[in-house]
Design a protein around this motif. Structure first.
Motif, PDB file in Angstrom:
ATOM      1  N   THR A  90       0.839  -1.191   0.000  1.00  0.00           N
ATOM      2  CA  THR A  90       0.000   0.000   0.000  1.00  0.00           C
ATOM      3  C   THR A  90       0.878   1.245   0.000  1.00  0.00           C
ATOM      4  O   THR A  90       2.069   1.173   0.335  1.00  0.00           O
ATOM      5  CB  THR A  90      -0.914   0.061   1.252  1.00  0.00           C
ATOM      6  OG1 THR A  90      -0.080   0.227   2.416  1.00  0.00           O
ATOM      7  CG2 THR A  90      -1.774  -1.187   1.397  1.00  0.00           C
ATOM      8  N   GLN A  92       0.628   3.535   2.126  1.00  0.00           N
ATOM      9  CA  GLN A  92       0.931   3.811   3.529  1.00  0.00           C
ATOM     10  C   GLN A  92       2.084   2.953   4.064  1.00  0.00           C
ATOM     11  O   GLN A  92       2.840   3.401   4.922  1.00  0.00           O
ATOM     12  CB  GLN A  92      -0.311   3.588   4.395  1.00  0.00           C
ATOM     13  CG  GLN A  92      -1.407   4.607   4.179  1.00  0.00           C
ATOM     14  CD  GLN A  92      -2.151   4.410   2.861  1.00  0.00           C
ATOM     15  OE1 GLN A  92      -2.282   3.298   2.360  1.00  0.00           O
ATOM     16  NE2 GLN A  92      -2.609   5.516   2.284  1.00  0.00           N
ATOM     17  N   ASN A  93       2.250   1.717   3.582  1.00  0.00           N
ATOM     18  CA  ASN A  93       3.319   0.864   4.124  1.00  0.00           C
ATOM     19  C   ASN A  93       4.573   0.859   3.249  1.00  0.00           C
ATOM     20  O   ASN A  93       5.427  -0.009   3.393  1.00  0.00           O
ATOM     21  CB  ASN A  93       2.820  -0.566   4.390  1.00  0.00           C
ATOM     22  CG  ASN A  93       2.615  -1.392   3.132  1.00  0.00           C
ATOM     23  OD1 ASN A  93       2.926  -0.975   2.021  1.00  0.00           O
ATOM     24  ND2 ASN A  93       2.081  -2.589   3.316  1.00  0.00           N
ATOM     25  N   ALA A 159       3.934   6.963   1.150  1.00  0.00           N
ATOM     26  CA  ALA A 159       3.579   8.030   2.109  1.00  0.00           C
ATOM     27  C   ALA A 159       4.793   8.532   2.874  1.00  0.00           C
ATOM     28  O   ALA A 159       4.919   9.738   3.113  1.00  0.00           O
ATOM     29  CB  ALA A 159       2.506   7.514   3.073  1.00  0.00           C
ATOM     30  N   ASN A 160       5.725   7.639   3.226  1.00  0.00           N
ATOM     31  CA  ASN A 160       6.890   8.069   4.001  1.00  0.00           C
ATOM     32  C   ASN A 160       7.877   8.909   3.159  1.00  0.00           C
ATOM     33  O   ASN A 160       8.791   9.508   3.708  1.00  0.00           O
ATOM     34  CB  ASN A 160       7.599   6.877   4.631  1.00  0.00           C
ATOM     35  CG  ASN A 160       8.172   5.910   3.617  1.00  0.00           C
ATOM     36  OD1 ASN A 160       7.759   5.895   2.459  1.00  0.00           O
ATOM     37  ND2 ASN A 160       9.104   5.091   4.056  1.00  0.00           N
ATOM     38  N   ALA A 165       2.208  14.291   2.491  1.00  0.00           N
ATOM     39  CA  ALA A 165       1.368  13.265   3.148  1.00  0.00           C
ATOM     40  C   ALA A 165       1.049  13.657   4.571  1.00  0.00           C
ATOM     41  O   ALA A 165       1.739  14.389   5.222  1.00  0.00           O
ATOM     42  CB  ALA A 165       2.068  11.922   3.128  1.00  0.00           C
TER      43      ALA A 165
END
Length: 165
Positions: A90, A92-93, A159-160, A165
């Motif tokens: 994802t 996010q991950n 995201a990171n 974000a």
């Protein structure tokens, strides 16, 4: 439209490891498309092993110097693009897929417009639409070989890595 889901315990370390997989009989465009992305998972760690696997998956052709440069241009600092096609990845991950690695390959009504050619589709967790992998069938053996990875265009960044974000 149909889909096939493939599960792999690990990313093959060599062309011999790849050839041991049941999908390596290359008897369907679905299998070859899944193996092409699985082989690309090795790119970041060992480009030469990746290219040896891709050479096998290209059949009588080999990965050209142009293609190697294309992969370099598309993937440098963005190896997450390949991982994004596997389940569990994802935005996010950071596009880290779950293990065992699973990928779904689909066709559509336009997949088989030319005899002995097919375009299969895979879905990235970072894109809105499925992306293509072109394949060609060798009629004398019934094997399907990949000819072009059309699935390496940009996707949403993890995201990171996204300052917004």
């Amino acid at each position: 439209m149909s889909s096939q889901r493939f599960t792999f315990a690990s990313v093959p370390g060599s062309v011999d490891d790849l050839k041991r997989l049941p999908e390596a009989d290359l008897q369907s465009p679905f299998k070859t498309a899944a193996l092409a992305l699985l082989a690309m998972m090795k790119y970041e760690e060992n480009k030469e092993a990746c290219f040896e696997m891709l050479d096998f998956l290209k059949g009588p052709d080999t990965v050209s110097t142009y293609e190697k440069q294309f992969y370099q241009d598309r993937l440098v600092g963005k190896q997450y693009k390949i991982r994004s096609y596997f389940e569990g990845a994802t935005v996010q991950n950071g596009y880290v897929p779950t293990k065992p690695y699973a990928i779904t390959v689909s066709d559509n009504p336009y997949s088989y417009t030319d005899e002995n050619y097919a375009t299969m589709y895979v879905t990235s967790a970072g894109a809105d639409n499925p992306r293509g992998i072109k394949l060609r069938k060798k009629p004398s053996t019934g094997e399907w070989f990949y000819t072009e990875l059309q699935c390496l265009s940009d996707i949403r960044i993890p995201a990171n890595e996204d300052p917004w974000a």
